[in-house]
Design an enzyme around this catalytic site. Sequence first.
Site, PDB file in Angstrom:
ATOM      1  N   TYR A 110      35.258  46.130  52.261  1.00 27.46           N
ATOM      2  CA  TYR A 110      36.495  45.605  51.653  1.00 27.46           C
ATOM      3  C   TYR A 110      37.521  45.320  52.746  1.00 27.46           C
ATOM      4  CZ  TYR A 110      41.033  45.784  49.234  1.00 27.46           C
ATOM      5  OH  TYR A 110      42.306  45.519  48.788  1.00 27.46           O
ATOM      6  N   SER A 154      45.359  43.270  52.512  1.00 27.38           N
ATOM      7  CA  SER A 154      45.445  44.710  52.270  1.00 27.38           C
ATOM      8  C   SER A 154      45.710  45.399  53.601  1.00 27.38           C
ATOM      9  CB  SER A 154      44.138  45.246  51.693  1.00 27.38           C
ATOM     10  OG  SER A 154      44.167  46.665  51.666  1.00 27.38           O
TER      11      SER A 154
HETATM   12  P1  NAP Z   1      43.758  44.794  39.609  1.00 29.64           P
HETATM   13  O1  NAP Z   1      44.844  45.545  38.918  1.00 29.64           O
HETATM   14  O2  NAP Z   1      42.360  45.281  39.528  1.00 29.64           O
HETATM   15  O3  NAP Z   1      43.835  43.262  39.112  1.00 29.64           O
HETATM   16  C1  NAP Z   1      42.916  42.347  39.638  1.00 29.64           C
HETATM   17  C2  NAP Z   1      43.238  40.976  39.102  1.00 29.64           C
HETATM   18  O4  NAP Z   1      42.326  40.042  39.699  1.00 29.64           O
HETATM   19  C3  NAP Z   1      43.066  40.859  37.607  1.00 29.64           C
HETATM   20  O5  NAP Z   1      44.081  39.968  37.136  1.00 29.64           O
HETATM   21  C4  NAP Z   1      41.683  40.220  37.459  1.00 29.64           C
HETATM   22  O6  NAP Z   1      41.522  39.441  36.265  1.00 29.64           O
HETATM   23  C5  NAP Z   1      41.683  39.311  38.675  1.00 29.64           C
HETATM   24  N1  NAP Z   1      40.357  38.923  39.145  1.00 29.64           N
HETATM   25  C6  NAP Z   1      39.380  39.701  39.694  1.00 29.64           C
HETATM   26  N2  NAP Z   1      38.313  38.957  40.005  1.00 29.64           N
HETATM   27  C7  NAP Z   1      38.611  37.678  39.653  1.00 29.64           C
HETATM   28  C8  NAP Z   1      37.910  36.448  39.700  1.00 29.64           C
HETATM   29  N3  NAP Z   1      36.660  36.380  40.179  1.00 29.64           N
HETATM   30  N4  NAP Z   1      38.532  35.335  39.230  1.00 29.64           N
HETATM   31  C9  NAP Z   1      39.796  35.384  38.734  1.00 29.64           C
HETATM   32  N5  NAP Z   1      40.503  36.521  38.664  1.00 29.64           N
HETATM   33  C10 NAP Z   1      39.914  37.655  39.102  1.00 29.64           C
HETATM   34  O7  NAP Z   1      44.067  44.655  41.179  1.00 29.64           O
HETATM   35  P2  NAP Z   1      45.424  44.787  42.028  1.00 29.64           P
HETATM   36  O8  NAP Z   1      45.486  46.159  42.535  1.00 29.64           O
HETATM   37  O9  NAP Z   1      46.559  44.195  41.315  1.00 29.64           O
HETATM   38  O10 NAP Z   1      45.026  43.875  43.272  1.00 29.64           O
HETATM   39  C11 NAP Z   1      45.517  42.562  43.450  1.00 29.64           C
HETATM   40  C12 NAP Z   1      45.264  42.171  44.898  1.00 29.64           C
HETATM   41  O11 NAP Z   1      45.942  43.097  45.762  1.00 29.64           O
HETATM   42  C13 NAP Z   1      43.793  42.217  45.301  1.00 29.64           C
HETATM   43  O12 NAP Z   1      43.514  41.145  46.177  1.00 29.64           O
HETATM   44  C14 NAP Z   1      43.680  43.549  46.034  1.00 29.64           C
HETATM   45  O13 NAP Z   1      42.625  43.562  46.957  1.00 29.64           O
HETATM   46  C15 NAP Z   1      45.032  43.619  46.697  1.00 29.64           C
HETATM   47  N6  NAP Z   1      45.434  44.971  47.093  1.00 29.64           N
HETATM   48  C16 NAP Z   1      45.653  45.947  46.153  1.00 29.64           C
HETATM   49  C17 NAP Z   1      46.039  47.211  46.580  1.00 29.64           C
HETATM   50  C18 NAP Z   1      46.304  48.350  45.622  1.00 29.64           C
HETATM   51  O14 NAP Z   1      46.465  49.496  46.072  1.00 29.64           O
HETATM   52  N7  NAP Z   1      46.356  48.111  44.319  1.00 29.64           N
HETATM   53  C19 NAP Z   1      46.186  47.476  47.943  1.00 29.64           C
HETATM   54  C20 NAP Z   1      45.930  46.469  48.846  1.00 29.64           C
HETATM   55  C21 NAP Z   1      45.580  45.219  48.414  1.00 29.64           C
HETATM   56  P3  NAP Z   1      41.108  40.145  34.832  1.00 29.64           P
HETATM   57  O15 NAP Z   1      42.304  40.934  34.375  1.00 29.64           O
HETATM   58  O16 NAP Z   1      40.837  39.000  33.905  1.00 29.64           O
HETATM   59  O17 NAP Z   1      39.927  41.021  35.118  1.00 29.64           O
END
Ligand code: NAP
Length: 250
Positions: free
Chosen positions: A163, A149
């Site tokens: 985080y 991130s």
């Molecule tokens: P999201 O929409 O909340 O999706 C999270 C995903 O992770 C879902 O598929 C969830 O599965 C899965 N997950 C969470 N905990 C898990 C576990 N213990 N075991 C297996 N799967 C798990 O999040 P996102 O925004 O796409 O984020 C994806 C990655 O990008 C993360 O690492 C996040 O920190 C990073 N990121 C995001 C942003 C942003 O602005 N969105 C910015 C920087 C970094 P379920 O659907 O089954 O719950």
Amino acid sequence: MTETDVRRGVVLITGGSRGIGASAAVALAADGWDVGVNYRTRADEAERVVKACQEHGRRALAVQADVTEADQIERLFDTVTAELGPIGAVINNAGVVSPSGRVAEYDAARLERVFRINSISAILVAGAAVRRMSTAYGGSGGVLVNVSSRAAVLGSAGEYVDYAASKAAVDALTTGLANEVAKEGIRVLGVRPGLIETDIHEAGRLQRIGTTPPLGRPGKPEEVAQVITFLASDRSSYMTGTTLDVSGGR
Ligand code: NAP
């Protein structure tokens, strides 16, 4: 219909049911990969992603596993290998944020949750990937892409410094593991997304600060997915140990 005639092998993506992971799964399928889509709880969403991958003419499979549990990570990798074939790329994407708060207010349970998922699980998944792909373990090489991130650099003051710190560990993983396995046929790369439109944010956060990046808007999951897809492919063949910002200049 597939959009490419190239067959790239099998990719496993953690947290592939929603958000960045779901977009990456579909983009990887469009780029020629068969896709193992891991999810924790949302089976319906994972199945929708699998169907979208199959529409690109690729094989795809949803596998439930909580990546905070080492034995579930092993089962996940073994299931994808048994059903789709040897794994050639892993996208280390599953992650969570913490509720908004100052460091002075954090308790141990909060810290254990965020570091367990974002840091410890990421390192365990990386280890499982190395054991399947490294030539030192009888594998044929491959690529690991770690989803960090931009918070790891910015620090997220007043929101979730924990985080940010848990993602700084992911950046160190990318640097160190890349050097560790470079001669074993594995490249290790990372992406640092900025503000991306997914469900991960607290209500109202994107509306409040979504226009603050220099590009004036939040990013879309597809925009991160394109970079992940590039890094996973041999189009990035002379890159390892590098983490790319996908953050609209923020
Ligand atoms: P999201 O929409 O909340 O999706 C999270 C995903 O992770 C879902 O598929 C969830 O599965 C899965 N997950 C969470 N905990 C898990 C576990 N213990 N075991 C297996 N799967 C798990 O999040 P996102 O925004 O796409 O984020 C994806 C990655 O990008 C993360 O690492 C996040 O920190 C990073 N990121 C995001 C942003 C942003 O602005 N969105 C910015 C920087 C970094 P379920 O659907 O089954 O719950």
